[in-house]
Design a protein around this motif. Structure first.
Motif, mmCIF file in Angstrom:
data_model
loop_
_atom_site.group_PDB
_atom_site.id
_atom_site.type_symbol
_atom_site.label_atom_id
_atom_site.label_comp_id
_atom_site.label_asym_id
_atom_site.label_seq_id
_atom_site.Cartn_x
_atom_site.Cartn_y
_atom_site.Cartn_z
ATOM 1 N N LEU A 106 0.819 -1.207 0.000
ATOM 2 C CA LEU A 106 0.000 0.000 0.000
ATOM 3 C C LEU A 106 0.857 1.263 0.000
ATOM 4 O O LEU A 106 0.485 2.272 -0.595
ATOM 5 C CB LEU A 106 -0.934 -0.004 1.211
ATOM 6 C CG LEU A 106 -1.957 1.136 1.260
ATOM 7 C CD1 LEU A 106 -2.799 1.160 -0.011
ATOM 8 C CD2 LEU A 106 -2.833 1.022 2.483
ATOM 9 N N GLN A 116 -8.780 0.413 -3.021
ATOM 10 C CA GLN A 116 -8.067 -0.652 -2.334
ATOM 11 C C GLN A 116 -8.995 -1.782 -1.911
ATOM 12 O O GLN A 116 -8.639 -2.960 -2.003
ATOM 13 C CB GLN A 116 -7.355 -0.083 -1.098
ATOM 14 C CG GLN A 116 -6.547 -1.117 -0.338
ATOM 15 C CD GLN A 116 -6.121 -0.613 1.026
ATOM 16 O OE1 GLN A 116 -6.522 0.479 1.450
ATOM 17 N NE2 GLN A 116 -5.303 -1.389 1.715
ATOM 18 N N THR A 132 -2.181 5.445 3.976
ATOM 19 C CA THR A 132 -2.355 6.532 3.008
ATOM 20 C C THR A 132 -2.268 7.893 3.679
ATOM 21 O O THR A 132 -1.732 8.847 3.105
ATOM 22 C CB THR A 132 -3.701 6.387 2.285
ATOM 23 O OG1 THR A 132 -4.746 6.228 3.265
ATOM 24 C CG2 THR A 132 -3.701 5.180 1.367
#
Length: 311
Positions: free
Chosen positions: A134, A184, A249
């Motif tokens: 990620l 995601q 994130t």
């Protein structure tokens, strides 16, 4: 008559077994369950208990002593504007990501299941965000959202919508992160719904067609959606928990900014615990996070379990 006597004879034989044999079987059962119990205790229960206890202290990283302050950390939380802002941002993020990723995942799964060739390719393509790192993907998104040369701004500018500073505008930063969260979660939800679709008996659709369900919407409302109840419940709970855990994130793209517009619970906990070294205060935020996740899971299970059909 002899057949009916067999259960009684078996019960009598069991009763005559030596107590030593019973103890040996119990010890064997405990020995087989011990590795899983030890892992559960060491990985989940003990750390959780330590975090709860730590939340009632004023301990800081590196301090030689700590003091028991009871609910002091929670009283500070109640008056902390940063905490309430991060909680509101987290709830808003979850409210956007969960329904969007669930319904999009279901739609993609139905399209792939109804399609012909290329199913394997589409499954792999949509599942790629789940398998990718990620942080690396967040870096790619940072380039795509660049205010001047990013592909998204170039596309917006090409259709006359202008360019935007997605990650620096307080009104756009959290929605931008929510879009990344939907992207995601979409792949995992798609795979779970695909498994649910494959488990639906084909004869149910034939029976529905005989009863007059001729178009796709009738088949979906009478067969597909009710039979996907268990899969939908599981997807909702998993997606909600993963959405509450948003951290990567935020840490990579915005660091909680601009002006705390993207500050979320886990990032606030990280800052308090590992940035300001207030471990006790950070532990109290963790406890609040765990309570929210537990309540969310219980509410979803209680409310939706009554409407779920298990074949």
């Amino acid at each position: 008559m002899s057949t009916l006597a067999l259960p009684a004879e078996a019960a009598a034989s069991t009763a005559r077994r030596p107590a030593r044999r019973v103890r040996q079987e119990a010890l064997a059962a405990y020995a087989l369950a011990a590795p899983a119990a030890i892992m559960l205790l060491g990985i989940l229960l003990l750390p959780t208990a330590a975090t709860v206890l730590l939340s009632f202290t004023d301990w800081q990283f590196g301090a030689a002593t700590l003091n028991w302050i009871g609910l002091g950390n929670y009283e500070k939380l109640a008056a902390d504007r940063v905490f309430w802002r991060s909680l509101a941002n987290t709830l808003l993020y979850v409210a956007v990501v969960v329904p969007a990723s669930v319904f999009l995942g279901l739609g993609v799964a139905m399209l792939i299941e109804a399609g012909g060739s290329g199913r394997t390719f589409y499954r792999a393509a949509y599942f790629l965000p789940v398998t990718a790192t990620l942080i690396a993907m967040a870096t790619v998104w940072e380039i795509m959202l660049h205010p001047s040369v990013g592909l998204i701004n170039l596309a917006f500018d090409a259709v006359g919508l202008g360019k935007h500073n997605w990650l620096k505008d307080p009104a756009l930063a959290l929605p931008a992160l929510a879009v990344i969260g939907i992207w995601q979660a979409l792949g995992l939800n798609m795979v779970l719904f695909l498994a649910g679709l494959k488990s639906i008996p084909r004869d149910l659709y034939e029976a529905a067609a005989i009863d007059g369900a001729e178009n796709w919407w009738d088949r979906f409302t009478t067969v597909t959606w009710p039979m996907l109840g268990p899969a939908t419940l599981f997807v909702l709970v998993i997606t909600a928990i993963r959405s509450f855990q948003v951290f990567d994130t935020v840490a990579v793209l915005t660091e909680g900014g601009p002006n705390k517009a993207t500050d979320v619970l886990l990032y606030t906990m990280y800052q308090e615990g590992f940035g300001f070294f207030r471990a006790g205060y950070g532990a109290s935020i963790t406890v609040v996070f765990l309570v929210f996740v537990l309540i969310l899971t219980l509410v979803k299970a209680r409310v939706m379990e009554k409407r779920v059909h298990y074949a």
